[in-house]
Design a protein around this motif. Structure first.
Motif, short mmCIF file in Angstrom:
data_model
loop_
_atom_site.label_atom_id
_atom_site.label_comp_id
_atom_site.label_asym_id
_atom_site.label_seq_id
_atom_site.Cartn_x
_atom_site.Cartn_y
_atom_site.Cartn_z
N GLU A 66 25.85 32.17 39.12
CA GLU A 66 26.83 31.19 38.61
C GLU A 66 27.64 31.80 37.48
O GLU A 66 28.85 31.57 37.36
CB GLU A 66 26.13 29.92 38.10
CG GLU A 66 25.54 29.04 39.20
CD GLU A 66 24.28 29.61 39.84
OE1 GLU A 66 23.65 30.53 39.25
OE2 GLU A 66 23.92 29.14 40.94
N ILE A 67 26.98 32.57 36.61
CA ILE A 67 27.67 33.19 35.48
C ILE A 67 28.61 34.28 35.99
O ILE A 67 29.82 34.28 35.69
CB ILE A 67 26.63 33.80 34.50
CG1 ILE A 67 25.72 32.70 33.94
CG2 ILE A 67 27.34 34.56 33.37
CD1 ILE A 67 24.59 33.20 33.06
N THR A 68 28.09 35.21 36.78
CA THR A 68 28.88 36.36 37.22
C THR A 68 30.05 35.93 38.09
O THR A 68 31.18 36.38 37.92
CB THR A 68 27.99 37.34 38.01
OG1 THR A 68 26.76 37.49 37.31
CG2 THR A 68 28.66 38.68 38.17
N CYS A 69 29.79 35.03 39.02
CA CYS A 69 30.82 34.63 39.97
C CYS A 69 31.95 33.91 39.24
O CYS A 69 33.13 34.11 39.57
CB CYS A 69 30.19 33.73 41.03
SG CYS A 69 30.97 33.84 42.62
N SER A 70 31.63 33.10 38.24
CA SER A 70 32.72 32.39 37.56
C SER A 70 33.53 33.37 36.72
O SER A 70 34.75 33.23 36.61
CB SER A 70 32.22 31.20 36.76
OG SER A 70 31.49 31.64 35.67
N LEU A 71 32.88 34.40 36.15
CA LEU A 71 33.66 35.42 35.41
C LEU A 71 34.59 36.16 36.37
O LEU A 71 35.75 36.44 36.03
CB LEU A 71 32.71 36.42 34.73
CG LEU A 71 31.87 35.90 33.56
CD1 LEU A 71 30.86 36.96 33.11
CD2 LEU A 71 32.77 35.50 32.38
N LEU A 72 34.10 36.46 37.56
CA LEU A 72 34.93 37.18 38.54
C LEU A 72 36.11 36.31 38.98
O LEU A 72 37.26 36.77 39.02
CB LEU A 72 34.09 37.58 39.77
CG LEU A 72 33.11 38.74 39.57
CD1 LEU A 72 32.15 38.85 40.75
CD2 LEU A 72 33.86 40.06 39.38
N GLU A 73 35.82 35.06 39.29
CA GLU A 73 36.88 34.17 39.77
C GLU A 73 37.97 34.00 38.70
O GLU A 73 39.16 34.07 39.00
CB GLU A 73 36.29 32.80 40.16
CG GLU A 73 37.33 31.91 40.82
CD GLU A 73 36.76 30.62 41.39
OE1 GLU A 73 35.62 30.25 41.03
OE2 GLU A 73 37.48 29.97 42.18
N GLN A 74 37.51 33.81 37.47
CA GLN A 74 38.44 33.66 36.35
C GLN A 74 39.32 34.90 36.19
O GLN A 74 40.53 34.80 36.04
CB GLN A 74 37.59 33.50 35.10
CG GLN A 74 38.18 32.74 33.95
CD GLN A 74 37.15 32.69 32.82
OE1 GLN A 74 35.96 32.41 33.02
NE2 GLN A 74 37.60 33.01 31.63
N ALA A 75 38.69 36.09 36.26
CA ALA A 75 39.44 37.35 36.09
C ALA A 75 40.44 37.54 37.24
O ALA A 75 41.56 38.01 37.02
CB ALA A 75 38.49 38.53 36.02
#
Ligand code: UP5
Ligand code: MG
Length: 192
Positions: A66-75
């Protein structure tokens, strides 16, 4: 337009980041290193995930998706671009399931670039870098854990994509330029 994604995997220190930099220079992709995004998030004052990320990285464990994927999506959104190299992700079953749940339908996954490198070579490279990198995981104890995680959790993900005929393997043992010449061939062949 639907964004294009290439996942970039390989052992710790295999040269993922180094080769991604060269792909960006030559082929205009946006490079998103999941590890770098996590390290940035950890360094943000007041980040609620800072301590968790720090301890996971030191232990060579994979941060909850959840943490990693949201950082990726945001970037991806913030870049406003269409072609992405996602470096160091997905690394385990949790990552894969989280990505498939939230992102897979929104992107076109072109292939999975895998840098093959003997783990002793990977270890030497990271230890050498450890002299100046300041990374909390560039030491022998963390490296043993990172390698174990790679073998037990990440390899099965590479096998999963292999069964879908999506893996493109590159021998990453040679010099940076020699490795890149194979990468270049792959990208110029139309696969990139
Ligand atoms: N180097 C590179 N290529 C070389 C070559 N051909 N010949 C000689 N030297 C070469 O390279 C490593 C070092 O080797 C450098 O000094 C370089 O000059 C030299 P680099 O390009 O940085 O390799 P890379 O594969 O990117 O190594 P890295 O250490 O970044 O790999 P990891 O996969 O271990 O690290 P990452 O940052 O991706 O992840 C770190 C941690 O974050 C993970 O262990 C995990 O705890 C966490 N994480 C998650 O939880 N989830 C994620 O999705 C991602 C990370
Ligand atoms: Mg890296």
């Amino acid at each position: 337009m639907t964004p294009n994604v290439i996942f970039v995997l390989g052992g710790p220190g295999a040269g993922k980041g180094t080769q991604c930099t060269k792909i960006v220079e030559n082929f205009g992709y946006v490079h998103l290193s999941a590890g770098d995004l996590l390290r940035e998030e950890r360094a943000k004052p007041g980040s609620k995930f800072g301590e968790l990320i720090e301890s996971y990285i030191k232990e060579g464990k994979i941060v909850p998706v959840e943490i990693t994927c949201s950082l990726l999506e945001q970037a991806m959104k913030q870049s406003g671009k269409e072609n992405f190299l996602i470096d160091g992700f997905p690394r385990n079953q949790d990552n894969l399931e989280g990505w498939n749940r939230v992102m897979a339908e929104k992107v076109n996954l072109k292939f999975v670039l895998v840098f093959e490198c003997p783990l002793e070579v990977c270890t030497d490279r990271c230890l050498k870098r450890g002299a100046t990198s300041g990374r909390v995981d560039d030491n022998l104890e963390s490296l043993r854990k990172r390698i174990n995680t790679y073998l037990t959790e990440t390899k099965p993900i590479i096998d999963y994509y292999g069964n879908l005929n999506l893996v493109r393997q590159i021998d990453a043992t040679r010099s940076v330029d020699e490795v890149f010449s194979d990468v270049e061939k792959l990208f110029r062949s139309g696969s990139g």
